[in-house]
Design a protein around this motif. Structure first.
Motif, mmCIF file in Angstrom:
data_model
loop_
_atom_site.group_PDB
_atom_site.id
_atom_site.type_symbol
_atom_site.label_atom_id
_atom_site.label_comp_id
_atom_site.label_asym_id
_atom_site.label_seq_id
_atom_site.Cartn_x
_atom_site.Cartn_y
_atom_site.Cartn_z
ATOM 1 N N ARG A 1 0.867 -1.090 0.023
ATOM 2 C CA ARG A 1 -0.077 -0.105 0.029
ATOM 3 C C ARG A 1 0.873 1.293 0.075
ATOM 4 N NH1 ARG A 1 -3.704 1.307 5.146
ATOM 5 N NH2 ARG A 1 -1.396 1.999 6.022
ATOM 6 N N SER A 2 1.879 1.296 0.656
ATOM 7 C CA SER A 2 2.870 2.098 0.744
ATOM 8 C C SER A 2 3.983 2.328 -0.364
ATOM 9 C CB SER A 2 3.584 2.444 2.262
ATOM 10 O OG SER A 2 4.498 1.523 2.229
ATOM 11 N N LYS A 3 3.762 1.406 -1.201
ATOM 12 C CA LYS A 3 4.811 1.255 -2.284
ATOM 13 C C LYS A 3 6.395 1.127 -1.791
ATOM 14 C CE LYS A 3 2.574 3.989 -5.594
ATOM 15 N NZ LYS A 3 1.218 4.063 -5.093
ATOM 16 N N ASP B 1 15.600 6.418 14.841
ATOM 17 C CA ASP B 1 15.668 6.442 13.200
ATOM 18 C C ASP B 1 14.165 7.163 13.120
ATOM 19 O OD1 ASP B 1 13.631 4.613 13.469
ATOM 20 O OD2 ASP B 1 14.861 2.774 12.769
ATOM 21 N N ASP B 2 13.655 7.210 11.850
ATOM 22 C CA ASP B 2 12.519 8.070 11.805
ATOM 23 C C ASP B 2 11.120 7.384 12.305
ATOM 24 O OD1 ASP B 2 11.722 6.082 9.826
ATOM 25 O OD2 ASP B 2 12.201 7.416 8.043
ATOM 26 N N GLY B 3 11.287 5.990 12.542
ATOM 27 C CA GLY B 3 10.171 5.291 13.363
ATOM 28 C C GLY B 3 9.365 5.011 12.374
ATOM 29 N N HIS B 4 9.143 5.185 11.083
ATOM 30 C CA HIS B 4 8.232 4.525 10.211
ATOM 31 C C HIS B 4 8.493 3.990 9.006
ATOM 32 C CE1 HIS B 4 8.036 8.260 7.747
ATOM 33 N NE2 HIS B 4 8.327 9.002 9.000
ATOM 34 N N SER B 5 9.684 4.376 8.454
ATOM 35 C CA SER B 5 10.163 4.069 6.997
ATOM 36 C C SER B 5 11.188 3.031 6.888
ATOM 37 C CB SER B 5 10.488 5.259 6.379
ATOM 38 O OG SER B 5 11.994 5.447 6.737
ATOM 39 N N GLN C 1 14.087 3.382 5.482
ATOM 40 C CA GLN C 1 15.381 4.135 5.136
ATOM 41 C C GLN C 1 16.373 3.712 6.379
ATOM 42 O OE1 GLN C 1 14.496 8.516 4.750
ATOM 43 N NE2 GLN C 1 13.278 8.037 3.107
ATOM 44 N N TYR C 2 16.210 3.225 7.510
ATOM 45 C CA TYR C 2 17.059 2.918 8.241
ATOM 46 C C TYR C 2 17.918 1.764 7.568
ATOM 47 C CZ TYR C 2 14.569 -1.497 9.528
ATOM 48 O OH TYR C 2 13.885 -2.493 9.528
ATOM 49 N N LEU C 3 17.372 0.865 6.850
ATOM 50 C CA LEU C 3 17.541 -0.391 6.369
ATOM 51 C C LEU C 3 18.328 -0.214 4.998
ATOM 52 C CD1 LEU C 3 17.756 -3.334 6.360
ATOM 53 C CD2 LEU C 3 15.710 -3.600 5.446
ATOM 54 N N HIS C 4 17.595 0.611 4.010
ATOM 55 C CA HIS C 4 18.134 0.726 2.615
ATOM 56 C C HIS C 4 19.050 1.899 2.595
ATOM 57 C CE1 HIS C 4 15.177 -2.056 1.708
ATOM 58 N NE2 HIS C 4 14.073 -1.064 1.962
ATOM 59 N N GLN C 5 19.037 2.971 3.447
ATOM 60 C CA GLN C 5 19.918 4.117 3.285
ATOM 61 C C GLN C 5 20.826 4.282 4.467
ATOM 62 O OE1 GLN C 5 17.808 7.759 1.690
ATOM 63 N NE2 GLN C 5 16.236 6.294 0.358
ATOM 64 N N GLN C 6 20.720 3.548 5.584
ATOM 65 C CA GLN C 6 21.710 3.869 6.554
ATOM 66 C C GLN C 6 21.131 5.065 7.237
ATOM 67 O OE1 GLN C 6 24.291 1.324 7.503
ATOM 68 N NE2 GLN C 6 22.712 0.119 5.816
ATOM 69 N N GLN C 7 19.917 5.298 7.536
ATOM 70 C CA GLN C 7 19.513 6.471 8.014
ATOM 71 C C GLN C 7 19.254 6.195 9.388
ATOM 72 O OE1 GLN C 7 16.812 9.243 6.250
ATOM 73 N NE2 GLN C 7 18.061 9.228 4.132
ATOM 74 N N PHE C 8 19.984 6.018 10.149
ATOM 75 C CA PHE C 8 19.695 5.707 11.767
ATOM 76 C C PHE C 8 20.922 6.596 12.445
ATOM 77 C CE2 PHE C 8 22.425 2.162 10.288
ATOM 78 C CZ PHE C 8 23.231 2.072 11.471
ATOM 79 N N LEU C 9 20.623 6.493 13.860
ATOM 80 C CA LEU C 9 21.576 6.814 14.758
ATOM 81 C C LEU C 9 21.727 6.210 16.035
ATOM 82 C CD1 LEU C 9 23.116 9.573 15.270
ATOM 83 C CD2 LEU C 9 21.354 10.440 16.686
#
Length: 750
Positions: A403-405, A652-656, A658-666
């Motif tokens: 649903r969220s693509k 991380d942003d808590g919903h997407s 991106q933590y996995l695919h773009q390493q967007q985490f702290l």
């Protein structure tokens, strides 16, 4: 069936009627296991072969002479996998796919010298060895010369091989194979080929398929959710406003089947919910969510689009005649069974809850699906029963991701689950009762789930069935606030139990418990990060953290939340004392390794922070987690006897994804040693921007008042800090700080 003849089934009946289930004395499989004489299996050591990723050998049963193939795999992380199957079965047995996220990394096992009649396997490190005794067959796992687990040490291995019914064989086949298995007549007497229970008959084409084996061990949705079911849109709005009015945070409203049109999933009752999107937008404006139910049964109705599409595409389970299997559900009458996601009238804040997915089939054998119905691939339900709920949750989660693509994480709660279900969402313990005994048993139930890998678990707060007394409801909220999944839930036949309906004093106690949970959300989220990457349970039995303390192995009235908090919950009315270690609320320090008693009142939640830990918290609590994204952090530093502490924060942003695919985490590490608190990176791969600051620091167990406190920033700037010290509690308090959570800094206590 005529309307007058229809049988009424109540929720109470569903939960407690035991007559519709077989007990051990009426279970043919158990009778066969009990009546069977202990038969010896032995390993044929001359059949041992080693391939790239496993060691294989034959096992023979003295009576049946049917050869079994055993395979032992070494897996990274000191793990052994033992797999036993018939060497040449009549047909393949079902092997569960999809449970593991990827194929485990294997390590080569090396045969070592052992006694005559045995085989020893070890990896290159030799940390853990597998001792295989040939006659009788036994496997011991040995660590540092101590046996930590034994398989078949009691000789209870019992493996029923696939067979052809003797009546179907030719006279020649009978004559040739008579020596293979002489027990079929006894099996037929026991009803193991054609088993009857009530009006149901289960015909087993290849005979009984039970497997028994003994194992011996040596000693050596994170925020709050609320109720089924709200009456209509106005009821939802009123309850939502009530939480705000009483300053109680929550994150999700739940709607059961009454929100649908005529009990048809993925629809809305147009009278009760005339504008569901507008209702969801109201919740969205407060950064909250909506969760609706989706069971696996689809109402038979030619005017129901989901039914029509599934019927046309052949998605329903079949009976033995190849027709769609028809079950009866209390909620929506005659139904077919399916896994499908096709949600209409939803927004991106609407998520799903899978119930009744064992599957539950009222008026089925033991209220479930008949074992001989047919699934895709021509597999009988007896092969798939335990994973039916797993695939229901899996399909639901994948539908929400689609649903969220592929951009947003799903939320799915399930009642039925299997190994690997933790990949797809949360689990709850099912319909419980508003009694003290159910509160008490919920903790060992959740601890059991946790150590099997299902960390996101919880029990219905207050009990699903019945009306809890006020004290019980308060105690249940206090206990649930420190459990991974936190939901107040009750059948619609109970009295309303919103937290503000029990008097201001009790509302205050419930509010405090919930707000304390929200304050600890940074700690919760970091725990779930470790559950994700290292399978570390969020709720832990005491023996996980203190394996050398033998008395912890039978303690079920307290547990560890991660490695830093000890939770001791109240499960008896009118409690005035409780056994604890050390206090977190009053900052009183208690020596470890002993038992003490402290006074408790209704406003006491026995929670104790472990010395040597640093716990991140939120300094302010908002209406929901969404309101707290940018709020400041506090650090609660509890010193060990050596004056040191460690802790961490994952963000991380808590919903997407991106933590996995773009390493967007702290991922930050906090360490306190030699009177210096240091914030540093725990994982250099992560890059996530955060404006959040550490505003408060509380140091517990500091025995001497400092003369000054100075912050040292990464740019080299030093800044003196005002502080307050309490000699009575040995605590140091720093406030009005502005230390960015994402950058390196130090706090020097002089």
């Amino acid at each position: 069936m005529e309307a007058a003849e229809k049988e009424e089934i109540s929720v109470k009946d569903e939960a407690v009627d035991k007559n519709i289930f077989r007990d051990c004395n009426r279970n043919r499989i158990l009778q066969k296991q009990w009546l069977s004489k202990k038969s010896t299996y032995q390993v044929l050591l001359d059949s041992v072969t080693t391939v790239e990723d496993s060691t294989r050998f034959q096992i023979i049963n003295e009576a049946s002479k049917v050869p079994l193939l055993a395979e032992i795999y070494g897996i990274e992380g000191n793990i052994f996998r033992l797999k036993i199957n018939e060497e040449s079965p009549l047909k393949p047995r079902y092997e569960v796919p999809d449970v593991l996220t990827s194929k485990p990394s294997t390590v080569r096992l090396i045969p070592c010298s052992g006694d005559t009649g045995s085989l020893i396997l070890a990896d290159e490190k030799g940390d853990l060895k597998c001792h295989i005794t040939a006659n009788p067959f036994k496997v011991d796992l040995v660590s540092e010369e101590e046996v930590v687990m034994s398989i078949n040490s009691l000789g209870q291995l019992y493996f029923e091989h696939l067979q052809i019914l003797q009546k179907q064989r030719t006279a020649k086949e009978n004559e040739e194979e008579a020596s293979v298995d002489t027990s079929q007549e006894n099996q037929e007497d026991l009803g193991l080929w054609e088993e009857k229970f009530g009006k149901f008959v289960d015909i087993k084409a290849n005979g009984p398929l039970s497997i028994g084996l003994d194992f011996s061990f040596n000693l050596y949705g994170i925020p709050q959710h609320c109720r089924w079911n709200y009456e209509d849109e106005q009821d939802v709005k009123a309850v939502d406003a009530g939480f705000d009015e009483h300053d109680i945070p929550y994150d999700a409203v739940w709607l059961d089947i009454e929100h649908t049109e005529g009990k048809r999933y993925f629809t809305w009752d147009k009278k009760r919910f005339p504008n569901p999107k507008k209702m969801q937008e109201l919740l969205r404006s407060k950064k909250r969510k909506l969760v609706v139910i989706s069971d696996p049964h689809i109402k038979i109705d030619p005017d129901y689009s989901v039914y029509v599409k599934a019927k046309d595409q052949g998605f329903f389970v079949k009976n033995q005649e190849g027709e769609d299997f028809e079950g009866v559900r209390k909620w929506n009458g005659d139904s077919y069974y399916i896994d499908i996601i096709n949600v209409g009238g939803s927004t991106d804040i609407l998520f799903l809850w899978n119930d009744m997915n064992e599957p539950s089939v009222f008026r089925g054998p033991e209220q479930t699906m008949q074992k001989n119905v047919i699934h895709y691939g021509n597999w009988e339900h007896r092969e798939l029963h335990n994973i039916y709920g797993f695939y229901h949750q899996m399909a639901t989660a994948e539908g929400l991701i689609q649903r969220s693509k592929g951009k947003e994480r799903p939320f799915v709660l399930t009642r039925s689950f299997f190994a690997g279900s933790q990949k797809y969402g949360a689990v709850w313990t099912g319909d419980n009762t508003a009694e003290w005994s159910y509160l008490k048993i919920s903790i060992p139930m959740l601890l059991t789930l946790s150590i099997t890998g299902i960390s996101f678990c919880g029990a219905d707060i207050g009990g699903f069935i019945g009306n809890p007394e006020t004290e019980l409801l308060v105690r249940w909220y206090q206990a649930g606030a420190y459990q991974p999944f936190f939901r107040g839930h009750a059948t619609m036949n109970t009295k309303r139990r919103e937290p503000w309906l029990f008097g201001e004093e009790h509302t205050r106690l419930i509010r405090e418990a919930i707000r304390e949970r929200y304050g600890l959300l940074p700690y919760w989220y970091s725990l779930f990060y470790h559950a994700h990457v290292a399978s570390q349970p969020v709720m832990r039995p005491l023996w996980v953290e203190f394996p050398n303390e033998l008395k912890t192995f039978d303690m079920e009235d307290e547990y560890m939340l991660g490695e830093h908090f000890l939770i001791n919950y109240i499960t008896e009315p009118k409690a005035t004392t409780v056994d604890v270690w050390y206090d977190c609320k009053t900052f009183a320090y208690w020596e470890g390794g002993c038992t003490v008693k402290i006074p408790v009142a209704l406003d006491t939640i026995p929670v104790f922070q472990r010395g040597g830990s640093v716990v991140p918290i939120k300094t302010t609590v908002g209406k929901s987690t969404g309101w707290m994204t940018e709020s400041s952090y506090g650090l609660r530093v509890a010193l060990s006897t050596k004056g040191s502490s460690v802790g961490e924060l994952y963000l991380d942003d808590g919903h997407s994804f991106q933590y996995l695919h773009q390493q967007q985490f702290l991922h930050r590490k906090f360490s306190f040693c030699s009177s210096v608190l240091i914030n540093s990176s725990a994982d250099q791969r992560g890059h996530y921007s955060s404006k959040c600051v550490v505003e408060q620091i509380l140091v517990l167990g500091l025995r001497k008042e400092p003369s000054s406190v100075i912050t040292h920033l990464s740019d080299g700037k030093d800044q003196p800090v005002a502080f307050m010290y309490c000699a009575k509690t040995s605590t140091l308090s720093l406030k009005k700080l502005s230390l960015n959570i994402a950058t390196d800094w130090e706090v020097h206590i002089i």
